[in-house]
Design an enzyme around this catalytic site. Structure first.
Site, PDB file in Angstrom:
ATOM      1  N   SER A 157       0.778  -1.044   0.097  1.00 38.53           N
ATOM      2  CA  SER A 157      -0.198  -0.188   0.181  1.00 38.53           C
ATOM      3  C   SER A 157       1.436   1.238   0.166  1.00 38.53           C
ATOM      4  O   SER A 157       1.622   2.015  -0.677  1.00 38.53           O
ATOM      5  CB  SER A 157      -1.251  -0.252   0.986  1.00 38.53           C
ATOM      6  OG  SER A 157      -1.858   1.018   1.250  1.00 38.53           O
ATOM      7  N   ASP A 250      -9.718  -4.148  -5.411  1.00 34.99           N
ATOM      8  CA  ASP A 250      -9.444  -2.547  -4.021  1.00 34.99           C
ATOM      9  C   ASP A 250      -9.466  -0.912  -4.945  1.00 34.99           C
ATOM     10  O   ASP A 250      -9.189  -1.793  -6.519  1.00 34.99           O
ATOM     11  CB  ASP A 250      -7.466  -3.443  -4.897  1.00 34.99           C
ATOM     12  CG  ASP A 250      -6.619  -2.355  -3.777  1.00 34.99           C
ATOM     13  OD1 ASP A 250      -7.441  -1.426  -3.383  1.00 34.99           O
ATOM     14  OD2 ASP A 250      -5.602  -2.938  -3.109  1.00 34.99           O
ATOM     15  N   HIS A 280      -7.740  -4.619  -0.585  1.00 36.10           N
ATOM     16  CA  HIS A 280      -6.715  -4.021   0.310  1.00 36.10           C
ATOM     17  C   HIS A 280      -7.292  -4.743   1.525  1.00 36.10           C
ATOM     18  O   HIS A 280      -7.716  -5.115   2.328  1.00 36.10           O
ATOM     19  CB  HIS A 280      -7.487  -2.453  -0.340  1.00 36.10           C
ATOM     20  CG  HIS A 280      -6.024  -2.277   0.086  1.00 36.10           C
ATOM     21  ND1 HIS A 280      -4.847  -1.591  -0.949  1.00 36.10           N
ATOM     22  CD2 HIS A 280      -5.576  -1.144   1.401  1.00 36.10           C
ATOM     23  CE1 HIS A 280      -4.221  -0.554  -0.325  1.00 36.10           C
ATOM     24  NE2 HIS A 280      -4.251  -0.988   1.230  1.00 36.10           N
TER      25      HIS A 280
END
Length: 349
Positions: A157, A250, A280
């Site tokens: 991320s 995501d 995610h």
């Protein structure tokens, strides 16, 4: 494909518990909730031969780093890992489970870096912290038992965003890197490119993306800087070979896959691996999602490949072609972006 059954069960459990989105909480509450959720979803804590905490110099003072070293004598190939959390949440504890598994499974050393967080320290503090730590460890490889010829950067991320940015700085000023591991990375911070239509409050959504961005980039104009948005770099040639992992559900999937496409167009060997039905945060939660453990296994296989190729002095052109599986299986389909393989942190953090 539809949401994976494990995601459906996870979402239902969050609904039953009344779990509030992180972006509705105070910073202190969100930071505590983020770490608690990651620990709860991380599965069993794997023992590692040696784990130690130390510091390295950073641009504004010492940075905490945690070193995970598997058994083995002499210098070891080393992954510099940057934790996720939207540049706003997280610490060296956040990626503890990931780093333990990658050290054991890859046979390499893993060092996670405690970079400064926003909003107290907005962009570009985190980028320069991560690059400074990488450069210091390369320059002091003997002190860390690291093989400076086999250094890889990676993260999930926001950590994937930082790893990509570090490769841009390292291309210009060093150190030489053998690979980059980018797990559902943010690559385009421009507000007008934000994902639309994703409103599910029980999962990471466009409101999550916006909340983190506003903390990290108080000046929206900074989104045009390639160190904030690596997708906007004019030239990606000469960057190290990459594994890019994305999740089907995501809001960051498209920009991660566009970045993989740009790398491939620039001649960088890249494998893009999309996990169908996943969301995610799944990579950090192998105790909840089987796909999280498979993705960590794939990441470890990529690291073993990069460490081996770097040790033999093989040119990067000999790295695995884009789309060739890193850990078994077969490419699912080709997209204009290049080969995409379906392999089948907390979900809102």
């Amino acid at each position: 494909m539809p949401l994976d059954p494990q995601v459906v069960a996870y979402r239902a459990a969050r609904a039953a518990a009344g779990t509030p989105p992180l972006y509705t909480q105070t910073l202190a509450e969100a930071r505590a909730a983020d770490l608690a959720a990651i620990r709860a979803g991380g599965g069993d804590v794997e023992p590692v031969h040696e784990v130690r905490d130390t510091h390295v110099p950073g641009p504004a003072g010492d940075l905490p780093v945690r070193v995970y070293r598997p058994a083995g004598a002499g210098p070891l190939p080393t992954l510099l890992y940057f934790f996720g959390g939207g540049w706003t949440l997280g610490s060296v504890d956040t990626a503890d489970g990931i780093c333990r598994r990658l050290a054991n499974a890859s046979g390499g050393q893993v060092v996670t870096v405690g970079y400064r967080l926003a909003p107290e320290h907005p962009f570009p503090a985190a980028v320069h912290d991560c690059h400074a730590a990488t450069a210091w460890i390369a320059a002091h490889a003997e002190e860390f038992g690291a093989d400076r010829e086999r250094l890889v950067v990676g993260g999930d991320s926001a950590g994937g965003n930082l790893a990509a940015a570090v490769t841009l700085l390292a291309r210009a000023t060093g150190p030489r890197l053998a690979g980059q591991l980018l797990v559902y990375p943010n690559t385009d911070q421009r507000a007008d490119r934000a994902p639309a239509g994703d409103e599910d409050p029980l999962l990471f959504n466009r409101h999550s993306v916006d909340w983190y961005r506003r903390h990290y980039l108080p000046d929206p104009a900074d989104a045009a800087d390639p160190l904030a948005s690596p997708l906007l770099a004019a030239d990606l040639a000469g960057l190290p070979p990459a594994l890019v992992v994305t999740a089907e559900y995501d809001p960051l999937r498209e920009e991660g896959e566009r970045y993989a496409a740009r790398l491939r167009e620039a001649g960088v060997p890249v494998t893009l691996s999309r996990y169908p039905g996943m969301i995610h945060g799944f990579f950090a939660m192998p105790g909840v999602f089987d796909a999280g453990r498979r993705a960590q296994d794939e990441a470890a296989a990529f690291l073993r490949d990069r460490f081996a190729l770097a040790s033999t002095g093989s040119p990067t052109d000999d790295a695995r072609p884009a789309g060739e599986p890193a850990s078994g299986g077969k490419p699912a389909r080709d997209l204009a972006a290049g080969a995409v393989r379906g392999t089948g942190g907390p979900a809102d953090g």
